[in-house]
Design a protein around this motif. Structure first.
Motif, PDB file in Angstrom:
ATOM      1  N   LEU A  23      15.923  86.525  59.086  1.00  0.00           N
ATOM      2  CA  LEU A  23      16.491  86.099  60.367  1.00  0.00           C
ATOM      3  C   LEU A  23      18.012  86.158  60.337  1.00  0.00           C
ATOM      4  CD1 LEU A  23      14.166  83.061  61.121  1.00  0.00           C
ATOM      5  CD2 LEU A  23      14.457  85.036  62.633  1.00  0.00           C
ATOM      6  N   SER A  24      18.605  85.754  59.216  1.00  0.00           N
ATOM      7  CA  SER A  24      20.063  85.731  59.122  1.00  0.00           C
ATOM      8  C   SER A  24      20.653  87.138  59.118  1.00  0.00           C
ATOM      9  CB  SER A  24      20.502  84.967  57.873  1.00  0.00           C
ATOM     10  OG  SER A  24      20.127  85.667  56.706  1.00  0.00           O
ATOM     11  N   LYS A  25      19.878  88.117  58.630  1.00  0.00           N
ATOM     12  CA  LYS A  25      20.369  89.495  58.585  1.00  0.00           C
ATOM     13  C   LYS A  25      20.245  90.187  59.940  1.00  0.00           C
ATOM     14  CE  LYS A  25      19.222  90.056  53.688  1.00  0.00           C
ATOM     15  NZ  LYS A  25      18.306  90.675  52.718  1.00  0.00           N
ATOM     16  N   GLY A  26      19.280  89.753  60.759  1.00  0.00           N
ATOM     17  CA  GLY A  26      19.099  90.341  62.082  1.00  0.00           C
ATOM     18  C   GLY A  26      18.426  91.698  62.013  1.00  0.00           C
ATOM     19  N   GLY A  27      18.140  92.254  63.224  1.00  0.00           N
ATOM     20  CA  GLY A  27      17.592  93.599  63.301  1.00  0.00           C
ATOM     21  C   GLY A  27      16.086  93.679  63.374  1.00  0.00           C
ATOM     22  N   LEU A  28      15.376  92.560  63.127  1.00  0.00           N
ATOM     23  CA  LEU A  28      13.918  92.572  63.177  1.00  0.00           C
ATOM     24  C   LEU A  28      13.421  91.609  64.249  1.00  0.00           C
ATOM     25  CD1 LEU A  28      12.999  92.471  59.361  1.00  0.00           C
ATOM     26  CD2 LEU A  28      12.965  94.462  60.869  1.00  0.00           C
ATOM     27  N   SER A  29      12.331  91.960  64.896  1.00  0.00           N
ATOM     28  CA  SER A  29      11.715  91.072  65.882  1.00  0.00           C
ATOM     29  C   SER A  29      10.930  89.981  65.153  1.00  0.00           C
ATOM     30  CB  SER A  29      10.771  91.853  66.791  1.00  0.00           C
ATOM     31  OG  SER A  29       9.636  92.295  66.049  1.00  0.00           O
ATOM     32  N   MET A  30      10.528  88.933  65.885  1.00  0.00           N
ATOM     33  CA  MET A  30       9.743  87.857  65.290  1.00  0.00           C
ATOM     34  C   MET A  30       8.409  88.389  64.774  1.00  0.00           C
ATOM     35  SD  MET A  30      11.666  85.300  65.345  1.00  0.00           S
ATOM     36  CE  MET A  30      13.231  84.896  66.124  1.00  0.00           C
ATOM     37  N   THR A  31       7.825  89.311  65.514  1.00  0.00           N
ATOM     38  CA  THR A  31       6.550  89.899  65.087  1.00  0.00           C
ATOM     39  C   THR A  31       6.719  90.661  63.776  1.00  0.00           C
ATOM     40  OG1 THR A  31       5.776  90.094  67.370  1.00  0.00           O
ATOM     41  CG2 THR A  31       4.691  91.478  65.714  1.00  0.00           C
ATOM     42  N   GLU A  32       7.806  91.422  63.652  1.00  0.00           N
ATOM     43  CA  GLU A  32       8.060  92.183  62.426  1.00  0.00           C
ATOM     44  C   GLU A  32       8.316  91.253  61.241  1.00  0.00           C
ATOM     45  OE1 GLU A  32      10.085  96.312  64.063  1.00  0.00           O
ATOM     46  OE2 GLU A  32      11.281  94.453  64.074  1.00  0.00           O
ATOM     47  N   ILE A  33       9.059  90.174  61.473  1.00  0.00           N
ATOM     48  CA  ILE A  33       9.332  89.215  60.396  1.00  0.00           C
ATOM     49  C   ILE A  33       8.038  88.536  59.966  1.00  0.00           C
ATOM     50  CG2 ILE A  33      10.469  87.031  59.838  1.00  0.00           C
ATOM     51  CD1 ILE A  33      12.840  87.965  61.511  1.00  0.00           C
ATOM     52  N   ALA A  34       7.215  88.161  60.933  1.00  0.00           N
ATOM     53  CA  ALA A  34       5.926  87.539  60.610  1.00  0.00           C
ATOM     54  C   ALA A  34       5.084  88.473  59.757  1.00  0.00           C
ATOM     55  CB  ALA A  34       5.182  87.173  61.895  1.00  0.00           C
ATOM     56  N   GLU A  35       5.031  89.739  60.122  1.00  0.00           N
ATOM     57  CA  GLU A  35       4.248  90.716  59.365  1.00  0.00           C
ATOM     58  C   GLU A  35       4.798  90.901  57.949  1.00  0.00           C
ATOM     59  OE1 GLU A  35       4.388  94.203  61.747  1.00  0.00           O
ATOM     60  OE2 GLU A  35       2.791  93.561  63.114  1.00  0.00           O
ATOM     61  N   GLN A  36       6.130  90.939  57.818  1.00  0.00           N
ATOM     62  CA  GLN A  36       6.750  91.191  56.519  1.00  0.00           C
ATOM     63  C   GLN A  36       6.667  89.990  55.579  1.00  0.00           C
ATOM     64  OE1 GLN A  36      10.551  93.082  56.308  1.00  0.00           O
ATOM     65  NE2 GLN A  36      10.147  94.464  58.022  1.00  0.00           N
ATOM     66  N   GLY A  76       3.893  87.838  55.579  1.00  0.00           N
ATOM     67  CA  GLY A  76       2.516  87.457  55.299  1.00  0.00           C
ATOM     68  C   GLY A  76       1.858  86.540  56.295  1.00  0.00           C
ATOM     69  N   PHE A  77       2.473  86.297  57.447  1.00  0.00           N
ATOM     70  CA  PHE A  77       1.854  85.457  58.469  1.00  0.00           C
ATOM     71  C   PHE A  77       0.949  86.310  59.360  1.00  0.00           C
ATOM     72  CE2 PHE A  77       5.513  82.893  57.242  1.00  0.00           C
ATOM     73  CZ  PHE A  77       4.932  81.637  57.140  1.00  0.00           C
ATOM     74  N   GLN A  78      -0.162  85.712  59.797  1.00  0.00           N
ATOM     75  CA  GLN A  78      -1.159  86.462  60.549  1.00  0.00           C
ATOM     76  C   GLN A  78      -0.708  86.775  61.973  1.00  0.00           C
ATOM     77  OE1 GLN A  78      -4.666  84.048  60.210  1.00  0.00           O
ATOM     78  NE2 GLN A  78      -5.090  84.704  58.108  1.00  0.00           N
ATOM     79  N   SER A  79       0.215  85.969  62.492  1.00  0.00           N
ATOM     80  CA  SER A  79       0.701  86.200  63.856  1.00  0.00           C
ATOM     81  C   SER A  79       2.086  85.602  63.993  1.00  0.00           C
ATOM     82  CB  SER A  79      -0.237  85.562  64.890  1.00  0.00           C
ATOM     83  OG  SER A  79      -0.209  84.140  64.775  1.00  0.00           O
ATOM     84  N   SER A  80       2.828  86.064  65.003  1.00  0.00           N
ATOM     85  CA  SER A  80       4.164  85.528  65.241  1.00  0.00           C
ATOM     86  C   SER A  80       4.091  84.078  65.712  1.00  0.00           C
ATOM     87  CB  SER A  80       4.914  86.387  66.267  1.00  0.00           C
ATOM     88  OG  SER A  80       4.193  86.444  67.481  1.00  0.00           O
ATOM     89  N   SER A  81       3.014  83.707  66.413  1.00  0.00           N
ATOM     90  CA  SER A  81       2.883  82.325  66.882  1.00  0.00           C
ATOM     91  C   SER A  81       2.661  81.369  65.714  1.00  0.00           C
ATOM     92  CB  SER A  81       1.742  82.204  67.896  1.00  0.00           C
ATOM     93  OG  SER A  81       0.513  82.600  67.316  1.00  0.00           O
ATOM     94  N   TYR A  82       1.829  81.783  64.736  1.00  0.00           N
ATOM     95  CA  TYR A  82       1.603  80.944  63.557  1.00  0.00           C
ATOM     96  C   TYR A  82       2.875  80.861  62.713  1.00  0.00           C
ATOM     97  CZ  TYR A  82      -0.337  79.279  59.145  1.00  0.00           C
ATOM     98  OH  TYR A  82      -0.576  78.562  57.989  1.00  0.00           O
ATOM     99  N   PHE A  83       3.589  81.969  62.635  1.00  0.00           N
ATOM    100  CA  PHE A  83       4.874  81.974  61.926  1.00  0.00           C
ATOM    101  C   PHE A  83       5.839  80.975  62.572  1.00  0.00           C
ATOM    102  CE2 PHE A  83       9.195  84.044  62.235  1.00  0.00           C
ATOM    103  CZ  PHE A  83       9.682  83.527  61.044  1.00  0.00           C
ATOM    104  N   SER A  84       5.990  81.023  63.890  1.00  0.00           N
ATOM    105  CA  SER A  84       6.916  80.123  64.595  1.00  0.00           C
ATOM    106  C   SER A  84       6.508  78.667  64.429  1.00  0.00           C
ATOM    107  CB  SER A  84       6.982  80.482  66.079  1.00  0.00           C
ATOM    108  OG  SER A  84       7.504  81.778  66.263  1.00  0.00           O
ATOM    109  N   GLU A  85       5.210  78.415  64.513  1.00  0.00           N
ATOM    110  CA  GLU A  85       4.698  77.048  64.360  1.00  0.00           C
ATOM    111  C   GLU A  85       4.998  76.503  62.962  1.00  0.00           C
ATOM    112  OE1 GLU A  85       0.297  75.120  63.782  1.00  0.00           O
ATOM    113  OE2 GLU A  85       0.512  76.720  65.289  1.00  0.00           O
TER     114      GLU A  85
END
Length: 299
Positions: free
Chosen positions: A254-267, A269-278
């Motif tokens: 997140l601090s480096k920027g350039g990736l969406s929440m979905t991409e960060i979640a995938e990279q 190991g989270f199953q979804s961006s919503s679970y990652f955010s939670e």
């Protein structure tokens, strides 16, 4: 300001700036609150590490034990000791660190290395050493370390000579008192090795599905023994460590920027961006978006 994270290689060894091969010493000023989760995660490296608290207090983890050190106190980790730091709630966490290569006093086979360095490297009494100013020889050791930290800030033209003189003085004090004995034995090395194996597995596999069974298998333990090992060393379950490591990596992304929440979640190991955010909000107290805005504002 970007939060820091301790990066390690596939064997859990810290990836730090290499020591200058011409002068095998490094001095650093640290604030535990600059690290993600206010923790310098467990890691190891072949160099000695001395930490002295200059303001507030720290909880130090070393080979499965926790120790609180406060202002004026210090802790010395031997080569390859598994260690880390965390904040004491409500207290500052400023500390100075000295990193010293065992080869500072000479190469293996030389008189100085074999007589004065090797016995300490191999000592069963010195995996981790707490240093208190209430013990005369330890106060002398700490006071000399503080002189080195002061020299590093001042950067005199004879810096390397001045630091070397003090390191020889410190090592003489340490060597004399190690020979006198009376120091605490380290934890069994097999448990430390198993902890390193499990952490190495998690940090190399966190993008995939990681289970308690797979973690236990990575360090050749039953699932119940694996849980006990993590509780003793990290004060959390193996799966909680997996989740906290994933969040730590996500904070760096997140601090480096350039990736969406979905991409960060995938990279991470989270199953979804919503679970990652939670999960992110539960562990950090803010959403990933809010954290990203805060980093951008402070950078």
């Amino acid at each position: 300001m970007e939060k820091r994270i301790i990066y390690t290689d596939e064997k859990q060894r810290e990836l730090v700036r290499p020591l200058n091969s011409r002068f095998l010493v490094r001095v650093e000023s640290e604030n535990i609150y600059d690290f993600i989760f206010q923790k310098a995660a467990l890691h190891w490296h072949p160099e000695f590490e001395l930490a002295v608290v200059t303001k507030g207090a720290l909880t130090c983890q070393a080979n499965g034990k926790s120790l609180r050190i406060q202002e004026g106190e210090g802790i010395l980790y031997n080569s390859n000791a598994l260690h880390g730091y965390s904040a004491e709630e409500g207290l500052p966490g400023l500390y100075e660190v000295l990193i010293l290569s065992p080869r500072f006093f000479g190469e293996p086979g030389s008189l100085l290395y074999d007589k004065y360095m090797a016995p300490i490297l191999l000592s069963s009494d010195l995996s981790v050493l707490f240093l208190s100013p209430s013990v005369p020889w330890q106060k002398q050791f700490l006071d000399t370390a503080l002189e080195i930290f002061s020299l590093d800030r001042e950067q005199p033209p004879h810096l390397e000579l001045a630091i070397s003189e003090r390191l020889f003085r410190m090592w003489q004090v340490l060597w004399k008192n190690i020979r006198a004995g009376g120091m605490e034995d380290p934890e069994p090395s097999r448990d430390v090795s198993r902890m390193k194996e499990a952490m190495t597995y998690i940090q190399s596999s966190y993008r995939e599905s990681v289970t308690l069974a797979s973690i236990a298998a990575s360090c050749s333990l039953s699932q119940s023994e694996c849980c006990r090992l993590f509780r003793r060393f990290l004060h959390q379950s193996p799966i909680d460590y997996v989740i906290s490591w994933r969040i730590s990596v996500s904070m760096s992304l997140l601090s480096k920027g350039g990736l969406s929440m979905t991409e960060i979640a995938e990279q991470t190991g989270f199953q979804s961006s919503s679970y990652f955010s939670e999960t992110f909000k539960r562990l950090t107290g803010m959403t990933p978006s809010a954290y990203k805005k805060q980093i951008s504002k402070n950078s």
